[in-house]
Structures are given as structure tokens and as C-alpha cells.
Design an enzyme around this catalytic site. Sequence first.
Site, PDB file in Angstrom:
ATOM      1  N   LYS A 293      26.976   1.187  40.629  1.00  0.00           N
ATOM      2  CA  LYS A 293      26.274   0.316  41.575  1.00  0.00           C
ATOM      3  C   LYS A 293      25.152  -0.379  40.818  1.00  0.00           C
ATOM      4  CE  LYS A 293      23.002   0.016  44.079  1.00  0.00           C
ATOM      5  NZ  LYS A 293      21.964  -1.084  43.998  1.00  0.00           N
TER       6      LYS A 293
ATOM      7  N   GLY B 270      20.267  -0.535  47.186  1.00  0.00           N
ATOM      8  CA  GLY B 270      20.094   0.908  47.027  1.00  0.00           C
ATOM      9  C   GLY B 270      20.149   1.611  48.366  1.00  0.00           C
TER      10      GLY B 270
ATOM     11  N   GLY C 230      23.802   2.347  47.450  1.00  0.00           N
ATOM     12  CA  GLY C 230      23.300   3.438  46.605  1.00  0.00           C
ATOM     13  C   GLY C 230      23.252   4.754  47.363  1.00  0.00           C
TER      14      GLY C 230
ATOM     15  N   GLU D 289      16.198   8.378  34.718  1.00  0.00           N
ATOM     16  CA  GLU D 289      15.348   7.728  33.711  1.00  0.00           C
ATOM     17  C   GLU D 289      14.456   6.757  34.470  1.00  0.00           C
ATOM     18  OE1 GLU D 289      13.386   5.706  31.444  1.00  0.00           O
ATOM     19  OE2 GLU D 289      15.149   4.451  31.256  1.00  0.00           O
TER      20      GLU D 289
ATOM     21  N   CYS E  99      11.001  -0.439  30.700  1.00  0.00           N
ATOM     22  CA  CYS E  99      10.302   0.821  30.989  1.00  0.00           C
ATOM     23  C   CYS E  99       9.529   1.333  29.774  1.00  0.00           C
ATOM     24  CB  CYS E  99      11.293   1.876  31.464  1.00  0.00           C
ATOM     25  SG  CYS E  99      12.671   2.094  30.325  1.00  0.00           S
TER      26      CYS E  99
ATOM     27  N   GLU F 108       2.606   1.760  36.979  1.00  0.00           N
ATOM     28  CA  GLU F 108       3.476   0.872  36.200  1.00  0.00           C
ATOM     29  C   GLU F 108       3.483  -0.513  36.847  1.00  0.00           C
ATOM     30  OE1 GLU F 108       7.646   1.220  33.944  1.00  0.00           O
ATOM     31  OE2 GLU F 108       7.805   1.681  36.064  1.00  0.00           O
TER      32      GLU F 108
END
Length: 488
Positions: free
Chosen positions: A179, A212, A216, A254, A288, A392
Site C-alpha cells: 500500500k 492509511g 492501510g 521505521e 527521515c 520532526e
Amino acid sequence: TMAHSKALLVLENFIGGKFVTCSSYIDSYNPSTGDVYCRVPDSGKEEVEAAVKAAKDAFPIWSSKSPLERSQILNKLADLIEHDLEAFAQAESKDQGKTITFARTVDIPRAVYNFRFFASSILHHTTECTEMATMGCVHYTSRAPVGVAGLISPWNLPLYLLTWKIAPAIACGNTVVAKPSEMTSVTAWMMCKLLEKAGVPHGVVNVVFGTGAKAGEALVCHPDVPLISFTGSTLTAQRITEKSAPHCKRLSLELGGKNPAIIFDDADLTQCIPMTLRSSFANQGEICLCTSRIFVQRGIYSEFLKRFVAEAKKWKVGNPSDPTVDVGALISEEHLEKVRSYVKKAQAEGARVLCGEGVDSLTLSAGNQKGYFMLPTVIAEVKDESCCMQEEIFGPVTCVVAFDTEEEVIKRANSVKYGLAATVWSSNVGRVHRVAQRLQSGLVWTNCWLVRDLNLPFGGMKASGIGREGAKDSYEFFTEVKTITIKH
């Protein structure tokens, strides 16, 4: 209008070796123009169900092939993608907003290499054997594919990170339901067109497009999908963990990073400055592994800052299809607003914005006026507690702060919830090893950035994820180990 919809690219799910239309679609935008240019299937439970069934049906035949047979098919797929490298690069740049140069030199070559790498590594694994002579026993381990793997990949490096999961999953003999992000689905769809020619049997690789929350979630909650490999945000990963818990699924996650660059006063600035610009602003800062907290030792702080800002101002922002452009468009209007809001918060807290957003003017060509562009932005005098130093941002924004001692900077570098990557700049070998040992980070690069050996473990500590990816780690994740004891 009908004429308008004709011009749009319409994607279809790829299930059991065939393209299948979907009952509803999502708009996908060209980030450099702000226009809708593509319609992506808005898949849900039904489509995921069909894909999982196709993958389950294909598993017995695929898993019984020898590693060599699977390896040859992966190599063929790599050749086919490489043959169309330019078309893939153009599509990735248009769909994601990244520069054509980055797509040509990083994304697509790495996607090709992901297949070649796992095509090779699958041939070289060995299992363990121990003897208990006094008891007349021999023990050995055996590894087998697990079944259907659910693979969910993000929008920043679309084909690069999708293939980083598909390649080891199918090399190990699993079948997959993938996906991709609904914002960047085009290159995954293009890859599906090559699977049959590469010799991938129907149902081994299924791709279901959508969000998602719908597609997802259906994949994560499916009882016949024992493995989930996900790259994306820490928030989504929490949801995946909760949803998969009742099924006892194996997870590889991750996630985000808030990566420090630590620059000691004996760093070679002629190497350090250009590389730290890259580690801050490459791919619009949407990696990332990007360094968004730059700690500079006080003795060289003002010189570093002056040179760093001067160089950042030279980075060219604009139309991603122009090969001379350094910074393309951000993924979406919503994301651009989020990144800008961090710069505003920093200013409100009393930090100094030295270049970029709100300081310098950005000139764009007529066709790109509505695109999601932002100048590389450098912020100084930020407090460690600030959200700009803790969260982030995932855009072309980096914070530069001063430090005095090694001890102090290690403590400050470790004072975030993430622990993915770090860079250390120093010409003192002892210091480099000492600091690397003490950083809470899954990856530490010294006097370089993003130099990858796919044999070695990749992944983060703390909120940056669970598990590792790489030759050995991905093999262990995508296989089930069994210990067999024979008494003779």
C-alpha cells in the site's frame, strides 16, 4: 467536465496479476503546480480482501521456488526498471515534487539496486548447526517464508522505499500486498506493469492504492497477513501497533527522526558545510535521515553560521523538472503550512530566522506560482525545549545552536524522543569513536552523510522505530526460523 477528467492519469489497483478498477477515487496533486493531475483508487476492505486472497493463493508456488529462481526474477525486474529509468524519474519528480536530478541520481537507481541487492544476498545466507556429541544429538536451524506480507510505504521516497520492502519480502519467498502513499502512487503503478515481463507469477506482488485510514487499516487488521513492514510517522505506527496487537503480528517500523549534526571545532569545514547543507535540505528536507539540529562548537560557531547561511542562500528553489534546481516542491499544501508554522513558532519564541521563509523572497515562474515551494530556512538561537528542536519538521528547515563541551553536546543530542541518525564532524579519531558510542542513534555518520551499505542494519532507537532492515535483518524478519533436533 468530461474533457477535464480525460486529461487526468487514472491509476488502478494491481491484484492477482491484473489491473482492477475501483469504485471510488482520490485526487492526487502535482506539488509543483498545485493542480490535480491524477486519480488514485480509494481502496478499502473489499479491495484488500481480494489482494490478500490473491497473495495467499500465490504463496504455495512462489515459496516452493528455489532462491536462485527467485533471484533471477528479481534481477530481471531490476533490469526492466533500469531500462525505463528516465520515465520513472520524470514520474517520481512530477508526482512527489522532488527535483528531477534527485529522482535520476538517488530514487530510481536505488530502487533498481534494492532488487539487485536482495537478488544477490538471498543466495548467500547460511543457517546454524550445533552438535551434542555426548548425547548423540545434532541441532540445526531452518528458515522458511512466513506468508503474506503487508507493506506500507511513505510519500518522501516512493519507489525507493517501496522496493526496499518488496525486494526482501519476495526474495525470501513471501507474497505481498503493498500500500503506497495515496499522495505518491504513480511509480508503484508503473512498476506493476513490468511484473509479468519480469516473470513474477500472478498474485506474488499485489498493490492496493488508497489512504492509511481505509486501505492501510484494512491491511493491518487482516487476520491472514502475519507481517507488517511500515515506514512513516510515529503517530501512524502507534495506530498500527494497536490494530495489529490482537493478531500478534510481526512488525517492522521505521519512523521519524530529529537527527543531530555535531560539529566540533576541528572539523574540516570545506567538507562539512556542503555536506551539512545536503543533510539538511536534500529532497526538500523530506528524508527521515535529515539533520534538523546542528550543534556547532562555540569556537567556530559564528564562522560556521556565516558560511552555512551564505551557501544555503545559493540553493535554487523552483520547477523540479529543471535539472539546475536544488530544492523542489513540498508534498502538499497542508504539509507546507505545517512546515511554515514551525518557522513562525520559532520567531514567536524569540529565535532568529537567518535566511529563507519570511526573510527572503522566493520568485517562481508563472506555472509554479501555486506550487508548494519553500526556501531553505536556517534558524539560530533556538532553545533545546522548543518544538523546533524536539519535533520532526520534515521540511527545508534546520536549527543551528552552539555548544561548549563534548559531554554537554552528547546529552543535548540525546534529549529528544527520536534516535534514528546522527552525524559527527571532527578530525579526532578518538573523539569520533567515543561520541558515536554514546549517541542514542541507530546510525552514526562521521565526516559524511547517507553513505549506505545495505548489508548492515538500518533503523532507529526510541520513537524512531522497532527492528532493523538490511541483508541479514530483513532476511530474519521475512522468514520464520525453526530449530530441529535429531538424535542419532
